[in-house]
Write an enzyme that holds these catalytic residues in place. Structure first.
Site, PDB file in Angstrom:
ATOM      1  N   GLU A   2       0.408   5.055   0.273  1.00  0.00           N
ATOM      2  CA  GLU A   2      -0.192   6.609   1.137  1.00  0.00           C
ATOM      3  C   GLU A   2      -0.270   7.481   0.668  1.00  0.00           C
ATOM      4  OE1 GLU A   2      -0.420   5.411   5.265  1.00  0.00           O
ATOM      5  OE2 GLU A   2      -2.217   3.421   5.419  1.00  0.00           O
TER       6      GLU A   2
ATOM      7  N   CYS B 130     -10.790  -3.463  -4.072  1.00  0.00           N
ATOM      8  CA  CYS B 130      -9.550  -4.200  -3.994  1.00  0.00           C
ATOM      9  C   CYS B 130     -10.779  -5.751  -5.102  1.00  0.00           C
ATOM     10  CB  CYS B 130      -8.784  -4.656  -3.367  1.00  0.00           C
ATOM     11  SG  CYS B 130      -7.578  -3.321  -2.777  1.00  0.00           S
TER      12      CYS B 130
ATOM     13  N   CYS C 273      -4.183   0.554  -2.142  1.00  0.00           N
ATOM     14  CA  CYS C 273      -4.012  -0.783  -1.349  1.00  0.00           C
ATOM     15  C   CYS C 273      -3.056  -1.590  -2.189  1.00  0.00           C
ATOM     16  CB  CYS C 273      -5.809  -1.252  -1.788  1.00  0.00           C
ATOM     17  SG  CYS C 273      -6.482  -0.569  -0.352  1.00  0.00           S
TER      18      CYS C 273
ATOM     19  N   ASN D 120       0.593  -0.900   0.095  1.00  0.00           N
ATOM     20  CA  ASN D 120       0.158  -0.205   0.372  1.00  0.00           C
ATOM     21  C   ASN D 120       0.977   1.190   0.359  1.00  0.00           C
ATOM     22  OD1 ASN D 120       0.181  -1.169   2.347  1.00  0.00           O
ATOM     23  ND2 ASN D 120      -0.792   0.629   3.504  1.00  0.00           N
TER      24      ASN D 120
ATOM     25  N   CYS E 251     -10.082  -5.018   0.652  1.00  0.00           N
ATOM     26  CA  CYS E 251     -11.353  -4.670   0.787  1.00  0.00           C
ATOM     27  C   CYS E 251     -12.083  -4.584  -0.859  1.00  0.00           C
ATOM     28  CB  CYS E 251     -10.671  -2.824   0.710  1.00  0.00           C
ATOM     29  SG  CYS E 251     -10.882  -2.164  -0.449  1.00  0.00           S
TER      30      CYS E 251
ATOM     31  N   GLU F 172      -3.345  -4.305  -2.877  1.00  0.00           N
ATOM     32  CA  GLU F 172      -3.086  -5.770  -3.788  1.00  0.00           C
ATOM     33  C   GLU F 172      -4.012  -4.641  -5.246  1.00  0.00           C
ATOM     34  OE1 GLU F 172      -5.233  -5.096  -0.590  1.00  0.00           O
ATOM     35  OE2 GLU F 172      -5.670  -6.794   0.311  1.00  0.00           O
TER      36      GLU F 172
HETATM   37  N1  THU Z   1      -5.624  -1.487   2.654  1.00  0.00           N
HETATM   38  C1  THU Z   1      -4.280  -2.067   2.058  1.00  0.00           C
HETATM   39  O1  THU Z   1      -3.615  -1.826   1.413  1.00  0.00           O
HETATM   40  N2  THU Z   1      -5.867  -3.220   1.532  1.00  0.00           N
HETATM   41  C2  THU Z   1      -6.916  -3.475   1.433  1.00  0.00           C
HETATM   42  O2  THU Z   1      -7.650  -4.288   0.870  1.00  0.00           O
HETATM   43  C3  THU Z   1      -7.582  -3.190   2.665  1.00  0.00           C
HETATM   44  C4  THU Z   1      -6.263  -0.939   3.024  1.00  0.00           C
HETATM   45  C5  THU Z   1      -4.591  -0.102   2.871  1.00  0.00           C
HETATM   46  C6  THU Z   1      -5.521   1.021   2.608  1.00  0.00           C
HETATM   47  C7  THU Z   1      -4.456   1.876   3.787  1.00  0.00           C
HETATM   48  O3  THU Z   1      -3.266   2.852   2.938  1.00  0.00           O
HETATM   49  C8  THU Z   1      -4.749   1.063   5.175  1.00  0.00           C
HETATM   50  O4  THU Z   1      -3.940   0.200   4.053  1.00  0.00           O
HETATM   51  C9  THU Z   1      -5.419   1.285   5.794  1.00  0.00           C
HETATM   52  O5  THU Z   1      -6.468   1.336   5.442  1.00  0.00           O
END
Ligand code: THU
Length: 160
Positions: A64, A115, A73, A62, A112, A75
């Site tokens: 940010e 994704c 994310c 991920n 999520c 994925e």
């Molecule tokens: N995140 C993912 O990378 N994948 C998911 O399926 C759920 C959330 C990341 C997004 C964000 O950077 C952090 O986790 C918190 O939500």
């Protein structure tokens, strides 16, 4: 009236040692990817390894942003990296691990909803299921046999 079987099924392994060795290796790569996540705001790090039919392994994590919704994310980073580098190559397996700097994540962390939707498009296009494994940092690992299992009734191009 009729009922529809959504085909949801999942297998739970008590930990990584129960996984087939090839999947353990993929999980190790996902862990390495997770450690490189850029998650200074949530402190929640996710790593993904994607196994392609040409035996390439594509990693993602991920990313940010200080403008929070602009992050992405792991994925989607991984599947888009795979599709952009190897367009049309079948995705066999996708392996996910997540950890937090606040607490030890011992519950499996599934992708999520956004994704799942994104990933399902690739599964539909390739007409072959993508096996998905997901876990936290330690503990149980869940295997689902397809994106369809994770996202029944998904939206697809047939509605457009
Ligand atoms: N995140 C993912 O990378 N994948 C998911 O399926 C759920 C959330 C990341 C997004 C964000 O950077 C952090 O986790 C918190 O939500």
């Amino acid at each position: 009236m009729r009922t529809i079987n959504t085909g949801t099924s999942a297998v739970v392994f008590s930990d990584v040692s129960e996984l087939p060795s090839s999947v353990q290796q993929l999980m190790n790569k996902a862990v390495e990817a997770r450690k490189k996540a850029y998650a200074p705001y949530s402190k929640f790090c996710v790593g993904v390894a994607v196994l392609l039919a040409n035996n390439q392994v594509i990693l993602g994590n991920n990313q940010e942003s200080a403008a929070y919704p602009s992050g992405m994310c792991a994925e989607r980073v991984a599947i888009w990296k795979a599709s952009s580098e190897h367009p049309g190559v079948v995705v066999k397996q996708l392996v996910i691990t997540a950890s937090s700097q606040h607490n030890k994540v011992s519950k499996p962390v599934g992708p999520c909803g956004a994704c799942r939707q994104t990933l399902s498009e690739y599964e539909i296009n390739q007409k072959e299921p993508i096996e998905v494994y997901f876990m936290g940092e330690v503990g149980e690992v869940v295997r689902t046999d397809s994106l369809l299992s994770l996202l029944p009734f998904s939206f697809d191009s047939s509605y457009l």
